[in-house]
Design a protein around this motif. Structure first.
Motif, PDB file in Angstrom:
ATOM      1  N   ASP A  40       0.642  -1.192  -0.036  1.00 13.80           N
ATOM      2  CA  ASP A  40      -0.058  -0.158   0.135  1.00 13.80           C
ATOM      3  C   ASP A  40       0.770   1.391   0.006  1.00 13.80           C
ATOM      4  O   ASP A  40       0.741   2.082  -0.724  1.00 13.80           O
ATOM      5  CB  ASP A  40      -1.032   0.021   1.341  1.00 13.80           C
ATOM      6  CG  ASP A  40      -1.792   1.198   1.312  1.00 13.80           C
ATOM      7  OD1 ASP A  40      -2.694   1.460   0.385  1.00 13.80           O
ATOM      8  OD2 ASP A  40      -1.687   2.289   2.169  1.00 13.80           O
ATOM      9  N   ARG A  41       1.775   1.148   0.962  1.00 14.15           N
ATOM     10  CA  ARG A  41       2.995   2.469   0.921  1.00 14.15           C
ATOM     11  C   ARG A  41       3.660   2.759  -0.434  1.00 14.15           C
ATOM     12  O   ARG A  41       3.883   3.712  -0.597  1.00 14.15           O
ATOM     13  CB  ARG A  41       3.777   2.219   2.033  1.00 14.15           C
ATOM     14  CG  ARG A  41       3.222   2.374   3.497  1.00 14.15           C
ATOM     15  CD  ARG A  41       2.522   3.382   3.776  1.00 14.15           C
ATOM     16  NE  ARG A  41       3.127   4.764   3.635  1.00 14.15           N
ATOM     17  CZ  ARG A  41       2.513   5.843   3.787  1.00 14.15           C
ATOM     18  NH1 ARG A  41       1.228   5.850   3.922  1.00 14.15           N
ATOM     19  NH2 ARG A  41       3.188   6.889   3.659  1.00 14.15           N
ATOM     20  N   ARG A  44       0.943   3.865  -3.089  1.00 16.49           N
ATOM     21  CA  ARG A  44       0.480   5.412  -2.482  1.00 16.49           C
ATOM     22  C   ARG A  44       1.912   6.396  -2.924  1.00 16.49           C
ATOM     23  O   ARG A  44       1.524   7.449  -3.247  1.00 16.49           O
ATOM     24  CB  ARG A  44       0.008   5.165  -1.017  1.00 16.49           C
ATOM     25  CG  ARG A  44      -0.263   6.889  -0.612  1.00 16.49           C
ATOM     26  CD  ARG A  44      -0.372   6.622   0.887  1.00 16.49           C
ATOM     27  NE  ARG A  44      -1.721   5.969   1.185  1.00 16.49           N
ATOM     28  CZ  ARG A  44      -2.980   6.411   1.200  1.00 16.49           C
ATOM     29  NH1 ARG A  44      -3.150   7.807   1.085  1.00 16.49           N
ATOM     30  NH2 ARG A  44      -3.852   5.739   1.206  1.00 16.49           N
ATOM     31  N   ASN A 209      -5.387  -1.777  -3.946  1.00 11.98           N
ATOM     32  CA  ASN A 209      -4.716  -0.545  -4.040  1.00 11.98           C
ATOM     33  C   ASN A 209      -4.782   0.016  -5.214  1.00 11.98           C
ATOM     34  O   ASN A 209      -4.293  -0.251  -6.221  1.00 11.98           O
ATOM     35  CB  ASN A 209      -3.051  -0.751  -3.736  1.00 11.98           C
ATOM     36  CG  ASN A 209      -2.653  -1.380  -2.183  1.00 11.98           C
ATOM     37  OD1 ASN A 209      -2.891  -0.356  -1.427  1.00 11.98           O
ATOM     38  ND2 ASN A 209      -2.459  -2.576  -2.106  1.00 11.98           N
ATOM     39  N   PHE A 211      -5.811   3.645  -7.212  1.00 16.01           N
ATOM     40  CA  PHE A 211      -5.829   5.152  -7.203  1.00 16.01           C
ATOM     41  C   PHE A 211      -6.299   5.900  -8.145  1.00 16.01           C
ATOM     42  O   PHE A 211      -5.921   5.288  -9.440  1.00 16.01           O
ATOM     43  CB  PHE A 211      -4.538   5.707  -6.554  1.00 16.01           C
ATOM     44  CG  PHE A 211      -4.082   5.589  -5.133  1.00 16.01           C
ATOM     45  CD1 PHE A 211      -4.511   6.331  -4.168  1.00 16.01           C
ATOM     46  CD2 PHE A 211      -3.693   4.134  -5.039  1.00 16.01           C
ATOM     47  CE1 PHE A 211      -4.044   6.103  -2.791  1.00 16.01           C
ATOM     48  CE2 PHE A 211      -3.223   3.841  -3.538  1.00 16.01           C
ATOM     49  CZ  PHE A 211      -3.600   4.810  -2.673  1.00 16.01           C
ATOM     50  N   LYS A 225      -8.640   7.410  -4.028  1.00 15.17           N
ATOM     51  CA  LYS A 225      -8.524   5.760  -3.644  1.00 15.17           C
ATOM     52  C   LYS A 225      -9.988   5.342  -3.667  1.00 15.17           C
ATOM     53  O   LYS A 225     -10.759   5.421  -3.058  1.00 15.17           O
ATOM     54  CB  LYS A 225      -7.783   5.956  -2.273  1.00 15.17           C
ATOM     55  CG  LYS A 225      -7.391   4.247  -2.217  1.00 15.17           C
ATOM     56  CD  LYS A 225      -6.417   3.739  -0.785  1.00 15.17           C
ATOM     57  CE  LYS A 225      -6.007   2.458  -1.083  1.00 15.17           C
ATOM     58  NZ  LYS A 225      -5.392   2.082   0.335  1.00 15.17           N
ATOM     59  N   GLN A 242      -8.258  11.678  -1.206  1.00 15.73           N
ATOM     60  CA  GLN A 242      -6.793  11.563  -0.206  1.00 15.73           C
ATOM     61  C   GLN A 242      -6.386  12.968   0.161  1.00 15.73           C
ATOM     62  O   GLN A 242      -6.554  13.872  -0.566  1.00 15.73           O
ATOM     63  CB  GLN A 242      -6.139  10.802  -0.828  1.00 15.73           C
ATOM     64  CG  GLN A 242      -6.260   9.144  -1.149  1.00 15.73           C
ATOM     65  CD  GLN A 242      -6.868   8.425  -0.062  1.00 15.73           C
ATOM     66  OE1 GLN A 242      -6.135   8.085   0.584  1.00 15.73           O
ATOM     67  NE2 GLN A 242      -8.111   8.288  -0.246  1.00 15.73           N
TER      68      GLN A 242
END
Length: 242
Positions: A40-41, A44, A209, A211, A225, A242
């Motif tokens: 996820d990081r 993102r 995940n 976006f 997201k 976000q």
């Protein structure tokens, strides 16, 4: 003192084995959560780096460094999984002859204003010299994908919002019905799918995940997201700012 020392005992073999097993169990339970967090990081981070690049090149338009700019998105395909995002700029000096010549390609070939083929079209192009600057730069993003595989898309912004244009996979429709897309979908690429499967703005397969980077013809950028509803239908959910 010797009697006291004799009472101090270390771990025996069975106790050490029990400790090792417990550590293994705890690590096994924690690893999936850590992997999910790391994925996820990573996605993102890629999204916000793209946002920063788009904002950065548009800032140069507002400052007068460039009059016309491009953000190019290239998917490496299955052979080179990932995205390459490049910003390019055209200086006022090079733009003026195009604008003042009514017979130039700028006026006669409007669909190709956001040029992705001519190496001499842009004043500064990091794809040509491989050098990133404050003004233009390249992002090489691994393990992320967009809504197409092995293709190129581009969007161009200008000092005048009427010069807003696109090319290839960032244009929907053809001819007079062609419309410049105002979004770029980004998702994790390490699953079974090599692209973000989107239809009418919602996923048609499960994406943990996913976006959407959205922009206006004025260069304003926002990020959403996808939040699944938790049901079996991947299209059920909502976009969350976000």
């Amino acid at each position: 003192m010797r009697a006291q020392d004799e009472k101090i005992k270390g771990f025996n073999l069975i106790e050490l084995l029990v400790v090792v097993v417990l550590i293994g169990i705890v690590s096994g339970l924690a690893y999936p959560n850590f992997t999910k967090w790391r994925t996820d990081r990573e996605v993102r981070d890629a999204v916000f780096r793209i946002k920063s690049l788009i904002e950065g090149i548009n800032a140069q338009v507002q400052r007068g460094q460039y009059v016309f700019v491009q953000v190019k998105v290239e998917d490496g395909g299955n052979a080179n999984p990932g995205l390459i995002i490049t910003s390019k700029g055209m200086s006022p000096a090079e733009f003026a002859p195009l604008l003042n010549n009514n017979e130039s390609d700028w006026w006669t070939d409007i669909p190709n204003r956001c040029n992705i083929e001519d190496p001499d079209y842009w004043t500064h192009d990091p794809e040509l010299d491989g050098n990133d600057t404050i003004e233009v730069r390249t992002l090489d993003l691994e393990n992320v994908s967009t809504a197409w595989t092995g293709g190129i898309g581009a969007v161009c912004f200008g000092k005048n919002e009427r010069w807003f244009n696109g090319h290839s996979n960032l244009v929907s429709g053809t001819g007079e019905n062609a419309v410049v897309d105002n979004f770029l979908f980004i998702c994790d690429r390490r699953g079974d799918d090599s692209q973000c499967n989107i239809e009418n703005g919602v996923p048609i397969t499960e994406h943990k995940n996913l976006f959407a980077i959205e922009w206006s013809r004025f260069g304003n950028i926002s990020i959403d997201k996808w939040k699944p509803s938790g049901g079996d239908n991947p299209a059920l959910g909502e976009w969350v700012r976000q």
